[in-house]
Design a protein around this motif. Structure first.
Motif, PDB file in Angstrom:
ATOM      1  N   THR A 127      53.922  40.246  21.048  1.00 20.22           N
ATOM      2  CA  THR A 127      54.788  41.370  20.718  1.00 20.22           C
ATOM      3  C   THR A 127      54.411  41.944  19.354  1.00 20.22           C
ATOM      4  O   THR A 127      54.345  43.162  19.182  1.00 20.22           O
TER       5      THR A 127
ATOM      6  N   LEU B 199      54.677  34.710  23.181  1.00 17.51           N
ATOM      7  CA  LEU B 199      55.349  35.975  23.481  1.00 17.51           C
ATOM      8  C   LEU B 199      55.648  36.737  22.192  1.00 17.51           C
ATOM      9  O   LEU B 199      55.386  37.941  22.095  1.00 17.51           O
TER      10      LEU B 199
ATOM     11  N   VAL C  86      53.107  37.999  31.486  1.00 22.21           N
ATOM     12  CA  VAL C  86      53.982  37.919  30.316  1.00 22.21           C
ATOM     13  C   VAL C  86      54.973  36.774  30.481  1.00 22.21           C
ATOM     14  O   VAL C  86      55.230  36.023  29.544  1.00 22.21           O
TER      15      VAL C  86
ATOM     16  N   PHE D 168      57.902  43.256  26.977  1.00 28.81           N
ATOM     17  CA  PHE D 168      57.971  42.021  26.200  1.00 28.81           C
ATOM     18  C   PHE D 168      59.389  41.788  25.681  1.00 28.81           C
ATOM     19  O   PHE D 168      59.903  40.680  25.739  1.00 28.81           O
TER      20      PHE D 168
END
Length: 85
Positions: free
Chosen positions: A18, A14, A6, A53
């Motif tokens: 998510t 990212l 991640v 996340f």
């Protein structure tokens, strides 16, 4: 997904991941409400991924990514302090 993987993602990736995980989480919750109990383990896993996340996003926003917390050196006792002075 592992934390190291991640952290290797870029900011746009990212956010994208998510969003995808949040959609999967919604679908699994919806299925559970309909009585399909097959996704309980996946639900737990996705909730942890979302938290992971968001934590990394927040670290990046605060600028603390990759910085280790510094530990203060041990202070000397009174006797050692008196001897040193």
């Amino acid at each position: 997904m592992e934390t190291t993987k991640v952290r290797a993602l870029g900011d746009a990736e990212l956010r994208d991941e998510t969003r995808k995980i949040a959609e999967q989480l919604f679908r699994i919750r919806f299925q559970l409400k309909l009585g399909q109990n097959e996704g309980v383990k996946k639900l737990r896993e996705l909730k942890k991924d979302v938290a992971r996340f968001k934590t990394i996003e927040r670290e990046r926003a605060l600028g603390i990514r990759g910085t280790a917390t510094a530990v203060a050196p041990a202070t000397k006792g009174r006797k050692a302090a008196k001897e040193a002075s």
